[in-house]
Write a protein that holds these residues in place. Structure first.
Motif, PDB file in Angstrom:
ATOM      1  N   TYR A  56     -11.725 -30.169 -31.799  1.00 35.24           N
ATOM      2  CA  TYR A  56     -12.971 -29.273 -30.992  1.00 35.24           C
ATOM      3  C   TYR A  56     -13.743 -28.727 -31.961  1.00 35.24           C
ATOM      4  O   TYR A  56     -13.627 -28.766 -33.095  1.00 35.24           O
ATOM      5  CB  TYR A  56     -12.182 -28.071 -30.505  1.00 35.24           C
ATOM      6  N   LEU A  57     -14.989 -28.480 -31.205  1.00 31.40           N
ATOM      7  CA  LEU A  57     -15.960 -27.976 -32.176  1.00 31.40           C
ATOM      8  C   LEU A  57     -16.618 -26.892 -31.220  1.00 31.40           C
ATOM      9  O   LEU A  57     -17.392 -26.879 -30.190  1.00 31.40           O
ATOM     10  CB  LEU A  57     -17.312 -28.800 -32.494  1.00 31.40           C
ATOM     11  N   GLN A  58     -16.356 -25.303 -31.650  1.00 33.46           N
ATOM     12  CA  GLN A  58     -16.701 -24.348 -31.132  1.00 33.46           C
ATOM     13  C   GLN A  58     -18.162 -24.141 -31.582  1.00 33.46           C
ATOM     14  O   GLN A  58     -18.193 -23.683 -32.732  1.00 33.46           O
ATOM     15  CB  GLN A  58     -15.695 -23.090 -31.122  1.00 33.46           C
ATOM     16  N   MET A  59     -19.131 -24.017 -30.879  1.00 36.13           N
ATOM     17  CA  MET A  59     -20.677 -23.716 -31.405  1.00 36.13           C
ATOM     18  C   MET A  59     -21.048 -22.534 -30.792  1.00 36.13           C
ATOM     19  O   MET A  59     -21.048 -22.332 -29.565  1.00 36.13           O
ATOM     20  CB  MET A  59     -21.361 -24.890 -30.964  1.00 36.13           C
ATOM     21  N   ASN A  60     -21.168 -21.420 -31.525  1.00 39.40           N
ATOM     22  CA  ASN A  60     -21.796 -20.216 -31.169  1.00 39.40           C
ATOM     23  C   ASN A  60     -23.063 -19.970 -31.936  1.00 39.40           C
ATOM     24  O   ASN A  60     -23.582 -20.683 -32.722  1.00 39.40           O
ATOM     25  CB  ASN A  60     -20.829 -19.226 -31.643  1.00 39.40           C
ATOM     26  N   SER A  61     -23.923 -18.925 -31.145  1.00 42.63           N
ATOM     27  CA  SER A  61     -25.344 -18.757 -31.609  1.00 42.63           C
ATOM     28  C   SER A  61     -25.854 -19.825 -31.879  1.00 42.63           C
ATOM     29  O   SER A  61     -26.908 -19.951 -32.874  1.00 42.63           O
ATOM     30  CB  SER A  61     -25.032 -17.854 -33.126  1.00 42.63           C
ATOM     31  N   LEU A  62     -25.963 -20.593 -30.642  1.00 41.70           N
ATOM     32  CA  LEU A  62     -27.061 -21.741 -30.702  1.00 41.70           C
ATOM     33  C   LEU A  62     -28.279 -21.487 -31.109  1.00 41.70           C
ATOM     34  O   LEU A  62     -28.864 -20.776 -30.523  1.00 41.70           O
ATOM     35  CB  LEU A  62     -26.537 -22.542 -29.702  1.00 41.70           C
ATOM     36  N   LYS A  63     -29.119 -22.662 -31.701  1.00 42.37           N
ATOM     37  CA  LYS A  63     -30.256 -22.556 -31.975  1.00 42.37           C
ATOM     38  C   LYS A  63     -31.071 -23.901 -31.291  1.00 42.37           C
ATOM     39  O   LYS A  63     -30.569 -24.791 -31.345  1.00 42.37           O
ATOM     40  CB  LYS A  63     -30.639 -22.225 -33.508  1.00 42.37           C
ATOM     41  N   PRO A  64     -32.375 -23.609 -31.147  1.00 41.24           N
ATOM     42  CA  PRO A  64     -32.956 -24.862 -30.770  1.00 41.24           C
ATOM     43  C   PRO A  64     -32.640 -26.165 -31.819  1.00 41.24           C
ATOM     44  O   PRO A  64     -32.676 -27.231 -31.368  1.00 41.24           O
ATOM     45  CB  PRO A  64     -34.511 -24.495 -30.662  1.00 41.24           C
ATOM     46  N   GLU A  65     -32.796 -25.910 -32.896  1.00 45.92           N
ATOM     47  CA  GLU A  65     -32.605 -26.744 -34.069  1.00 45.92           C
ATOM     48  C   GLU A  65     -30.978 -27.604 -34.226  1.00 45.92           C
ATOM     49  O   GLU A  65     -30.974 -28.632 -34.767  1.00 45.92           O
ATOM     50  CB  GLU A  65     -32.908 -26.408 -35.412  1.00 45.92           C
ATOM     51  N   ASP A  66     -30.257 -27.101 -33.406  1.00 46.29           N
ATOM     52  CA  ASP A  66     -29.123 -27.616 -33.026  1.00 46.29           C
ATOM     53  C   ASP A  66     -28.963 -28.772 -32.186  1.00 46.29           C
ATOM     54  O   ASP A  66     -27.835 -29.667 -32.055  1.00 46.29           O
ATOM     55  CB  ASP A  66     -27.984 -26.489 -32.392  1.00 46.29           C
ATOM     56  N   THR A  67     -30.013 -28.848 -31.218  1.00 45.32           N
ATOM     57  CA  THR A  67     -30.301 -29.783 -30.307  1.00 45.32           C
ATOM     58  C   THR A  67     -29.985 -31.313 -30.818  1.00 45.32           C
ATOM     59  O   THR A  67     -30.798 -31.467 -31.816  1.00 45.32           O
ATOM     60  CB  THR A  67     -31.767 -29.989 -29.640  1.00 45.32           C
ATOM     61  N   ALA A  68     -29.053 -31.939 -30.420  1.00 41.69           N
ATOM     62  CA  ALA A  68     -28.847 -33.413 -31.008  1.00 41.69           C
ATOM     63  C   ALA A  68     -27.531 -34.086 -30.096  1.00 41.69           C
ATOM     64  O   ALA A  68     -27.019 -33.521 -29.108  1.00 41.69           O
ATOM     65  CB  ALA A  68     -28.365 -33.328 -32.310  1.00 41.69           C
ATOM     66  N   ILE A  69     -27.225 -35.353 -30.272  1.00 45.58           N
ATOM     67  CA  ILE A  69     -26.379 -35.815 -29.753  1.00 45.58           C
ATOM     68  C   ILE A  69     -25.218 -35.592 -30.800  1.00 45.58           C
ATOM     69  O   ILE A  69     -25.403 -35.990 -31.924  1.00 45.58           O
ATOM     70  CB  ILE A  69     -26.516 -37.357 -29.624  1.00 45.58           C
ATOM     71  N   TYR A  70     -24.018 -35.115 -30.270  1.00 51.90           N
ATOM     72  CA  TYR A  70     -22.917 -34.667 -31.223  1.00 51.90           C
ATOM     73  C   TYR A  70     -21.926 -35.957 -30.990  1.00 51.90           C
ATOM     74  O   TYR A  70     -21.308 -36.239 -30.111  1.00 51.90           O
ATOM     75  CB  TYR A  70     -22.387 -33.535 -30.908  1.00 51.90           C
TER      76      TYR A  70
END
Length: 123
Positions: free
Chosen positions: A79-93
């Motif tokens: 799993y990858l829990q992602m909090n406090s997301l930012k626009p720069e986190d936009t990507a294919i994971y």
């Protein structure tokens, strides 16, 4: 047949959260380290996080440290829990593994890759 299947991506506003899952099959993934990478448009694939076979050791890229958490269960799911997301986190994971040896940072040290899941963070 070895498979890594990611899910959980989507569109979220800045400051929001998402939880990505990676279901692994066809290999004893639970015996090896696993990782998450991401690739934004026009950029190279980059390391996000890795977790040891026991789950007791994790490493994060500095850009996600304190906001993302990698974990795994006994059923070959990472799993990858992602909090406090930012626009720069936009990507294919992408989920990747197993990593038998070598640097966690290098994509070439991961044997298999999933198809990726899109994460889009709006401002």
């Amino acid at each position: 047949q070895v498979q890594l299947v990611e899910s959980g991506g989507g569109l979220v506003q800045a400051g929001g959260s998402l939880r990505l899952s990676c279901a692994a099959s066809g290999h004893t993934f639970s015996s090896y380290a696993m990782g998450w990478f991401r690739q934004a448009p026009g950029k190279e694939r980059e390391f996000v996080a890795t977790i040891s076979l026991s789950g007791s050791s994790t490493v994060y890229d500095g850009s996600v440290q304190g906001r993302f958490t990698i974990s795994r269960d006994a059923k070959n799911t990472v799993y990858l829990q992602m909090n406090s997301l930012k626009p720069e986190d936009t990507a294919i994971y992408y989920c990747a593994g197993p990593r038998y040896s070598g640097s966690y940072y290098y994509t070439g040290n991961y044997a298999y890759w999933g198809q990726g899941t899109q994460v889009t963070v709006s401002s």
